[in-house]
Design a protein around this motif. Structure first.
Motif, PDB file in Angstrom:
ATOM      1  N   MET A   1      15.669 -16.976 -35.754  1.00  0.00           N
ATOM      2  CA  MET A   1      16.263 -15.666 -35.961  1.00  0.00           C
ATOM      3  C   MET A   1      16.315 -15.137 -34.384  1.00  0.00           C
ATOM      4  O   MET A   1      15.413 -15.127 -33.717  1.00  0.00           O
ATOM      5  N   LYS A   2      17.262 -14.325 -34.240  1.00  0.00           N
ATOM      6  CA  LYS A   2      17.368 -13.515 -33.187  1.00  0.00           C
ATOM      7  C   LYS A   2      16.647 -12.050 -33.376  1.00  0.00           C
ATOM      8  O   LYS A   2      17.334 -11.593 -34.256  1.00  0.00           O
ATOM      9  N   TYR A   3      15.869 -11.536 -32.787  1.00  0.00           N
ATOM     10  CA  TYR A   3      15.404 -10.450 -32.888  1.00  0.00           C
ATOM     11  C   TYR A   3      16.010  -9.361 -32.177  1.00  0.00           C
ATOM     12  O   TYR A   3      15.260  -8.670 -31.237  1.00  0.00           O
ATOM     13  N   GLU A   4      17.295  -9.224 -32.216  1.00  0.00           N
ATOM     14  CA  GLU A   4      17.993  -8.031 -31.548  1.00  0.00           C
ATOM     15  C   GLU A   4      17.670  -6.755 -31.617  1.00  0.00           C
ATOM     16  O   GLU A   4      17.432  -6.019 -30.509  1.00  0.00           O
ATOM     17  N   LYS A   5      17.066  -6.137 -32.623  1.00  0.00           N
ATOM     18  CA  LYS A   5      16.563  -4.873 -32.764  1.00  0.00           C
ATOM     19  C   LYS A   5      15.114  -4.829 -32.299  1.00  0.00           C
ATOM     20  O   LYS A   5      14.852  -3.897 -31.467  1.00  0.00           O
ATOM     21  N   LEU A   6      14.410  -5.607 -32.440  1.00  0.00           N
ATOM     22  CA  LEU A   6      13.130  -5.592 -31.996  1.00  0.00           C
ATOM     23  C   LEU A   6      13.016  -5.640 -30.419  1.00  0.00           C
ATOM     24  O   LEU A   6      12.086  -4.947 -29.856  1.00  0.00           O
ATOM     25  N   PHE A   7      13.958  -6.137 -29.818  1.00  0.00           N
ATOM     26  CA  PHE A   7      13.815  -6.439 -28.401  1.00  0.00           C
ATOM     27  C   PHE A   7      14.930  -5.510 -27.718  1.00  0.00           C
ATOM     28  O   PHE A   7      15.483  -5.846 -26.505  1.00  0.00           O
ATOM     29  N   PRO A   9      16.072  -1.801 -26.042  1.00  0.00           N
ATOM     30  CA  PRO A   9      15.212  -0.711 -25.317  1.00  0.00           C
ATOM     31  C   PRO A   9      15.246   0.693 -26.238  1.00  0.00           C
ATOM     32  O   PRO A   9      16.044   0.780 -27.109  1.00  0.00           O
ATOM     33  N   ILE A  10      14.234   1.417 -26.022  1.00  0.00           N
ATOM     34  CA  ILE A  10      14.095   2.662 -26.575  1.00  0.00           C
ATOM     35  C   ILE A  10      13.589   3.695 -25.661  1.00  0.00           C
ATOM     36  O   ILE A  10      12.979   3.251 -24.666  1.00  0.00           O
ATOM     37  N   THR A  11      13.802   5.010 -25.712  1.00  0.00           N
ATOM     38  CA  THR A  11      13.197   6.082 -24.895  1.00  0.00           C
ATOM     39  C   THR A  11      12.360   7.081 -25.728  1.00  0.00           C
ATOM     40  O   THR A  11      12.779   7.549 -26.759  1.00  0.00           O
ATOM     41  N   ILE A  12      11.196   7.361 -25.149  1.00  0.00           N
ATOM     42  CA  ILE A  12      10.538   8.341 -25.690  1.00  0.00           C
ATOM     43  C   ILE A  12      10.133   9.258 -24.596  1.00  0.00           C
ATOM     44  O   ILE A  12       9.730   9.138 -23.568  1.00  0.00           O
ATOM     45  N   ASN A  13      10.917  10.485 -24.843  1.00  0.00           N
ATOM     46  CA  ASN A  13      11.066  11.544 -23.805  1.00  0.00           C
ATOM     47  C   ASN A  13      11.557  11.030 -22.394  1.00  0.00           C
ATOM     48  O   ASN A  13      12.600  10.690 -22.771  1.00  0.00           O
ATOM     49  N   SER A  14      10.915  11.011 -21.500  1.00  0.00           N
ATOM     50  CA  SER A  14      11.632  10.495 -20.247  1.00  0.00           C
ATOM     51  C   SER A  14      11.262   9.120 -20.053  1.00  0.00           C
ATOM     52  O   SER A  14      11.602   8.592 -18.878  1.00  0.00           O
ATOM     53  N   LEU A  15      10.634   8.468 -20.943  1.00  0.00           N
ATOM     54  CA  LEU A  15       9.842   6.886 -20.765  1.00  0.00           C
ATOM     55  C   LEU A  15      10.938   5.951 -21.470  1.00  0.00           C
ATOM     56  O   LEU A  15      10.892   6.189 -22.758  1.00  0.00           O
ATOM     57  N   THR A  16      11.462   5.004 -20.767  1.00  0.00           N
ATOM     58  CA  THR A  16      12.302   3.932 -21.426  1.00  0.00           C
ATOM     59  C   THR A  16      11.262   2.815 -21.631  1.00  0.00           C
ATOM     60  O   THR A  16      10.915   2.281 -20.555  1.00  0.00           O
ATOM     61  N   LEU A  17      11.308   2.348 -22.800  1.00  0.00           N
ATOM     62  CA  LEU A  17      10.592   0.939 -23.157  1.00  0.00           C
ATOM     63  C   LEU A  17      11.503  -0.077 -23.109  1.00  0.00           C
ATOM     64  O   LEU A  17      12.733  -0.017 -23.837  1.00  0.00           O
ATOM     65  N   LYS A  18      11.453  -1.333 -22.726  1.00  0.00           N
ATOM     66  CA  LYS A  18      12.241  -2.304 -22.621  1.00  0.00           C
ATOM     67  C   LYS A  18      12.339  -2.899 -24.199  1.00  0.00           C
ATOM     68  O   LYS A  18      13.217  -3.718 -24.379  1.00  0.00           O
ATOM     69  N   ILE A  53       4.972  -7.392 -24.021  1.00  0.00           N
ATOM     70  CA  ILE A  53       4.753  -6.112 -24.745  1.00  0.00           C
ATOM     71  C   ILE A  53       5.487  -4.630 -24.245  1.00  0.00           C
ATOM     72  O   ILE A  53       5.533  -4.440 -23.109  1.00  0.00           O
ATOM     73  N   GLY A  54       6.314  -3.939 -24.812  1.00  0.00           N
ATOM     74  CA  GLY A  54       6.861  -2.698 -24.252  1.00  0.00           C
ATOM     75  C   GLY A  54       5.955  -1.636 -24.046  1.00  0.00           C
ATOM     76  O   GLY A  54       6.073  -1.224 -22.921  1.00  0.00           O
ATOM     77  N   LEU A  55       5.163  -1.438 -24.941  1.00  0.00           N
ATOM     78  CA  LEU A  55       3.903  -0.569 -24.667  1.00  0.00           C
ATOM     79  C   LEU A  55       2.676  -0.669 -25.184  1.00  0.00           C
ATOM     80  O   LEU A  55       2.686  -1.425 -26.125  1.00  0.00           O
ATOM     81  N   ILE A  56       1.717  -0.823 -24.206  1.00  0.00           N
ATOM     82  CA  ILE A  56       0.525  -1.088 -24.544  1.00  0.00           C
ATOM     83  C   ILE A  56      -0.273   0.281 -24.699  1.00  0.00           C
ATOM     84  O   ILE A  56      -0.491   1.262 -23.811  1.00  0.00           O
ATOM     85  N   MET A  57      -0.776   0.424 -25.844  1.00  0.00           N
ATOM     86  CA  MET A  57      -1.819   1.567 -25.935  1.00  0.00           C
ATOM     87  C   MET A  57      -3.236   1.117 -25.972  1.00  0.00           C
ATOM     88  O   MET A  57      -3.675   0.271 -27.022  1.00  0.00           O
ATOM     89  N   THR A  58      -4.229   1.646 -25.145  1.00  0.00           N
ATOM     90  CA  THR A  58      -5.455   1.111 -25.030  1.00  0.00           C
ATOM     91  C   THR A  58      -6.214   1.908 -26.393  1.00  0.00           C
ATOM     92  O   THR A  58      -5.787   2.733 -26.904  1.00  0.00           O
ATOM     93  N   GLY A  59      -7.515   1.442 -26.599  1.00  0.00           N
ATOM     94  CA  GLY A  59      -8.385   2.068 -27.737  1.00  0.00           C
ATOM     95  C   GLY A  59      -8.489   3.363 -27.250  1.00  0.00           C
ATOM     96  O   GLY A  59      -8.267   3.883 -26.021  1.00  0.00           O
ATOM     97  N   MET A 313       9.980   1.658 -34.137  1.00  0.00           N
ATOM     98  CA  MET A 313       9.226   0.644 -33.299  1.00  0.00           C
ATOM     99  C   MET A 313       8.213   0.221 -34.310  1.00  0.00           C
ATOM    100  O   MET A 313       7.755   0.782 -35.257  1.00  0.00           O
ATOM    101  N   VAL A 314       7.542  -0.889 -33.939  1.00  0.00           N
ATOM    102  CA  VAL A 314       6.353  -1.356 -34.610  1.00  0.00           C
ATOM    103  C   VAL A 314       5.091  -1.511 -34.119  1.00  0.00           C
ATOM    104  O   VAL A 314       5.233  -1.920 -32.546  1.00  0.00           O
TER     105      VAL A 314
END
Length: 681
Positions: A1-7, A9-18, A53-59, A313-314
């Motif tokens: 499967m091609k994960y077109e939606k998963l990959f 981009p998306i923007t949170i405020n001024s931050l663009t994630l790949k 990984i588009g966004l890493i959230m630390t613990g 996002m997931v």
């Protein structure tokens, strides 16, 4: 499967994630005790950062001495900034954005974990069902000072190079405690009505929004259902989410439950993506991006959730502990190589409960990425691995990746060893994916795999192996009961593998994890299946009450006989309770401190003990139990024969044992020891 939606981009405020993949925050205990960054911490996250990984959230990150847990990162003063700046620079160089979750546990803080003489504090002095301690009630001054510290830590996070700050309002921590009528019993403007209970969390959001300015991304980790009787439900969470958006939140990271909840949330018995209905409800109510979380370990599930607009996002947590290359493998179409989280919680949650750094049952390199990155061998050895269970497969893959020439022999026609039996009980089906992963990973690593290969001296000699690793596993212990018809005795393994069918009346001898899970398997087998439940419900075959009654009962009469004072021994902390709760739900009985006295004509006489710990009283009873089948679940013995034979046949050769054939343990211990050995050979 091609994960077109998963990959995409998306923007949170001024931050663009790949892409739409978020590494959800998780406590790892990889920092120093004080909370300073370490090489281990950096290597762990950097390995994920370089793998799409588009966004890493630390613990969670502490900012106040009264609200921390053991071994977490800190931004409580400026001394922490340089180390975390180096860490975030490394994430950016590897292509990932990185955020930090500012954490205060409130009543979930144990006094022993407070620093510098602080004391746990919470909205009200209500005993915590999690810590079993009573915090002190926060004063208005406490609240003002805490907000100031929260905002100051957010500014330090920005200075340290973090792209985003997240406010924690989930899992039953401080802000959840303000929102809940169970833990917020204040009589001032911060307690009572729903609006009052929301006041402090909204003040925190407003203060951080003001401190960081309008353009810096600020997100919220929200429990969209407390899953605690009398707590907040989804409707309450939707109301609060709207208020949080208005107060300045740019995205909401949706999860479920408190630590006190009796509803499983991250174990293998939770169907994949089950809590996306919560993120869907939040997404329908707000206009900012929403992240779904909990039990998402399959890229197809992630793609579907985004396609159905259940989320934007997931959030993946344990899936990325299990496989740091999850995202890059999904993007490359290498799904068979994804090492999936099995939802066991044995090396992650259980370790955290014991103040130990996180390990992983399927990934023996988690938390020691730098050791394996720096250890590729300049001198290659020829290695022969005998046994294709978890220990043998893990060692073979790791050793080949370190540069050795490896062959693996397995006497049966399939890999996985006892994983087929391990995958049979309810909630353990994720284990069934490991053999296919092993096959794909062994092939990719260049390991020569021979199935149906017996161990012959001549064949061993022809390999010219420098070292032989014997990982032949274990076999069930024999149970000898005088007076028992041999046809009535079966092993737990035979039941779980479908070799034998138990009768209606079943006695299970041995109440460890295997005995309990076999009891659960047999009880569920005597109940209605999930498909039947859906059919009966959808077609209205019976009333909802009748269907629920059928689902909560079993045709079998099952009892567990255990010599120790309780059943469930052998489970890692915090992992066995869903099974034990299921046994209680289905009416499985247990007899502890039990001794079998006699067996005659399918009737077993038993002596057992009942203890009342509150009154410190003990009573001994006799019971006569009828049975059709007795299941032996008394443990295993190492299979040492092959190892001993090879030692005799090749006295000068380097021969080592590994896994259960060396010492009976768990899949977790087998995988960890396999990686240990790969580094040493």
């Amino acid at each position: 499967m091609k994960y077109e939606k998963l990959f995409s981009p998306i923007t949170i405020n001024s931050l663009t994630l790949k892409n739409r993949i978020v590494q959800s925050p998780s406590h790892m205990i990889y920092t120093t005790y004080e909370g300073y960054v370490t090489d281990r911490f950096k290597s762990y996250y950097w390995k994920r950062a370089e793998n799409e990984i588009g966004l890493i959230m630390t613990g969670g990150c502490r900012f106040d001495d009264s609200g921390c847990v053991y071994g977490m990162m800190s931004l409580s003063d400026d001394s922490f900034i340089p180390g975390y700046r180096e860490f975030t620079d490394g994430c950016h160089q590897r292509g990932a954005k990185v955020g930090v979750q500012l954490f205060h546990a409130g009543a979930y803080t144990k006094k022993e974990n407070c620093l510098n003489g602080a004391y746990p504090m919470a909205p009200s002095a209500v005993r915590s069902g999690f810590t079993r301690e009573i915090p002190r009630e926060m004063t208005l001054q406490d609240m003002e000072q805490l907000i100031e510290k929260w905002a100051a830590a957010a500014l330090r996070a920005r200075e340290a190079g973090f792209d985003l700050v997240e406010i924690l309002c989930s899992a039953g921590y401080l802000l959840c405690q303000f929102l809940s009528p169970l833990t917020n019993q204040r009589n001032d403007q911060y307690g009572g009505s729903f609006e009052n209970r929301c006041r402090f969390p909204l003040e925190v959001i407003a203060a951080l929004r003001k401190a960081l300015g309008p353009d810096y991304p600020l997100t919220l980790r929200l429990a969209a259902n407390d899953l605690v009787p009398g707590g907040n439900n989804l409707e309450d969470a939707v109301r609060f989410a709207k208020l949080a958006e208005h107060a300045g939140i740019d995205a909401i990271h949706v999860t479920a439950g408190w630590h006190e909840s009796k509803v499983p949330q991250i174990t293998g018995d939770v169907p994949r993506g089950s809590f996306a209905y919560l993120s869907q409800a939040i997404k329908d109510a707000v206009s900012i991006p929403v992240i779904a979380a909990n039990r998402i370990n399959d890229p197809a599930i992630a793609e579907k959730l985004i396609a159905l607009e259940s989320c934007d996002m997931v959030g993946l947590c344990r899936a990325l502990v299990a496989d740091p290359r999850w995202a890059s493998k999904a993007k490359a179409g290498e799904e068979s190589l994804i090492r999936r989280c099995v939802g066991c919680n044995q090396g992650c949650l259980a370790n955290i409960f014991q103040n130990k750094p996180v390990q992983c049952l399927v990934n023996g390199t988690a938390g020691r990425e730098s050791a394996f990155t720096a250890s590729r061998r300049s001198v290659k050895k020829k290695l022969l691995v005998i046994g294709g269970g978890p220990a043998g497969c893990t060692f073979a893959i790791a050793a080949a990746q370190l540069g050795h020439q490896v062959a693996l022999w397995e006497k049966t026609d399939s890999l996985g060893g006892q994983l087929t039996a391990a995958a049979a009980p309810p909630g353990k089906h994720e284990f069934s994916f490991l053999p296919a992963y092993y096959a794909a990973a062994l092939k990719q690593a260049g390991v020569e795999v021979l199935l149906g290969q017996s161990v012959e001296k001549e064949a061993i000699s022809s390999t010219n192996a420098d070292s032989i690793i014997v990982a032949c596993g274990s076999h069930p212990k024999a149970l000898n009961l005088e007076g028992l018809d041999p046809q009535a005795l079966v092993s737990a393994q035979d039941i779980l593998l479908g070799r034998r069918m138990a009768g209606r009346r079943v006695l299970i001898v041995g109440g460890g994890s295997v005995g309990c899970e076999t009891a659960q398997f047999l009880a569920r087998e005597g109940s209605i299946s999930p498909d039947q439940f859906y059919y009966y419900s959808a077609q209205k075959v019976e009333s909802p009450e009748k269907i629920a009654s059928m689902a909560n009962s079993t045709r079998r009469d099952i009892a567990i006989i255990e010599a120790l004072p309780r059943i469930g021994g052998g489970y890692a902390p915090g992992t066995g309770w869903p099974v034990l709760a299921d046994l209680k739900r289905l009416g499985v009985r247990s007899y502890t401190e039990a001794k079998i006295l006699s067996i005659r004509d399918n009737r077993l006489r038993l002596e057992y003990t009942v203890r009342d710990r509150r009154l410190d009283q003990t009573e001994t009873y006799l019971a006569d139990l009828e049975f059709d089948t007795i299941v032996s679940a008394i443990g295993s013995d190492p299979c040492t024969q092959v190892f001993q034979q090879l030692q005799q046949a090749f006295p000068t050769k380097d021969i080592r044992s590994l896994g259960d054939c060396q010492q009976i343990g768990t899949v977790l211990s087998a995988v960890q020891s396999a990686c240990d050995l790969a580094l040493k050979v």
